[in-house]
Design an enzyme around this catalytic site. Structure first.
Site, short mmCIF file in Angstrom:
data_model
loop_
_atom_site.label_atom_id
_atom_site.label_comp_id
_atom_site.label_asym_id
_atom_site.label_seq_id
_atom_site.Cartn_x
_atom_site.Cartn_y
_atom_site.Cartn_z
N ASP A 1 0.87 -1.18 0.00
CA ASP A 1 0.00 0.00 0.00
C ASP A 1 0.91 1.23 0.00
O ASP A 1 2.14 1.10 -0.18
CB ASP A 1 -0.99 -0.04 1.19
CG ASP A 1 -0.33 0.23 2.53
OD1 ASP A 1 0.92 0.30 2.60
OD2 ASP A 1 -1.06 0.39 3.52
N CYS B 1 3.22 -3.16 3.95
CA CYS B 1 2.38 -2.00 4.29
C CYS B 1 3.11 -1.26 5.39
O CYS B 1 4.29 -1.54 5.64
CB CYS B 1 0.94 -2.41 4.65
SG CYS B 1 0.70 -3.32 6.17
N THR C 1 3.00 -1.31 8.68
CA THR C 1 3.50 -2.23 9.72
C THR C 1 3.73 -3.64 9.20
O THR C 1 4.35 -4.45 9.88
CB THR C 1 2.47 -2.33 10.86
OG1 THR C 1 1.23 -2.77 10.28
CG2 THR C 1 2.28 -0.99 11.56
N HIS D 1 10.83 -23.81 8.77
CA HIS D 1 9.86 -24.56 9.58
C HIS D 1 8.41 -24.36 9.13
O HIS D 1 7.60 -25.28 9.28
CB HIS D 1 9.97 -24.13 11.06
CG HIS D 1 11.22 -24.62 11.72
ND1 HIS D 1 11.43 -24.54 13.07
CD2 HIS D 1 12.33 -25.22 11.21
CE1 HIS D 1 12.61 -25.07 13.39
NE2 HIS D 1 13.18 -25.47 12.25
N HIS E 1 8.35 -30.85 10.24
CA HIS E 1 7.73 -29.56 9.96
C HIS E 1 6.65 -29.70 8.88
O HIS E 1 5.69 -28.95 8.87
CB HIS E 1 8.78 -28.54 9.55
CG HIS E 1 9.84 -28.37 10.60
ND1 HIS E 1 9.55 -27.89 11.85
CD2 HIS E 1 11.15 -28.71 10.62
CE1 HIS E 1 10.64 -27.89 12.58
NE2 HIS E 1 11.64 -28.39 11.86
C1 RB5 Z 1 -1.95 2.79 6.36
O1 RB5 Z 1 -1.97 4.04 6.95
C2 RB5 Z 1 -1.56 1.73 7.39
O2 RB5 Z 1 -2.62 1.51 8.24
C3 RB5 Z 1 -1.14 0.47 6.69
O3 RB5 Z 1 -0.05 0.73 5.87
C4 RB5 Z 1 -0.72 -0.68 7.58
O4 RB5 Z 1 0.22 -0.29 8.52
C5 RB5 Z 1 -1.82 -1.48 8.14
O5 RB5 Z 1 -1.66 -2.52 8.78
#
Ligand code: RB5
Length: 149
Positions: free
Chosen positions: A8, A65, A67, A98, A133
């Protein structure tokens, strides 16, 4: 080896860096976007990369993304996908050895570039160990069939 990649807006910059790194290492890459920093919802990109891996068009996938959380949760909804959200090289290695992870998820707002690329490198060069595994991964597949009716 063909690798599907996607992000994203929150993962765009790192996805671009990973793409460049992969092309430099002579991997074939299919980029499912985002293609700029304009806001896009991560489930849409997670699904595209996951389908490419599930259908065998790509051998592995790398998704990013902010996180790595939202896009990995999304990709893991697609049957056959084992997306591992990784922030260290030991987990990168173990997720392949694994868990036979077929998608690597990264947090673009979490990781520095050098660590992210070391994770990518480790993840791509580690093979699944099989053996005990395999039994466990088969049990993950059983859970998928049990609850996807
Ligand atoms: C977008 O702002 C953010 O929420 C997305 O990139 C991600 O971190 C979501 O899990």
């Amino acid at each position: 080896m063909k690798i599907a990649i996607g992000s994203d807006h929150g993962g765009f910059q790192l996805k671009e860096t990973v793409k460049e790194y992969l092309l430099d290492k002579n991997y074939e890459v299919e980029d499912f976007g985002a293609y700029d920093t304009e806001s896009v919802d991560y489930p849409e990109i997670g699904e595209k990369v996951a389908l490419s891996v599930k259908d065998g068009e790509s051998e592995k996938g790398i998704i990013v993304c902010g996180t790595g959380l939202g896009i990995s949760i999304s990709a893991n909804k697609i049957p056959g996908i084992r997306a591992a959200l990784v922030s260290d090289t030991f987990s990168a290695k173990m997720s392949r050895a694994h868990n036979d992870a077929n998608i690597l998820a990264l947090g673009g707002r979490v990781l520095g570039t050098d660590l992210a690329l070391e994770i990518v490198d480790t993840w791509l060069k580690t093979d699944f160990e099989g053996g005990r595994h395999e039994r466990r991964v088969n049990k993950i597949k059983d859970l998928e069939s049990k609850y996807n009716k």
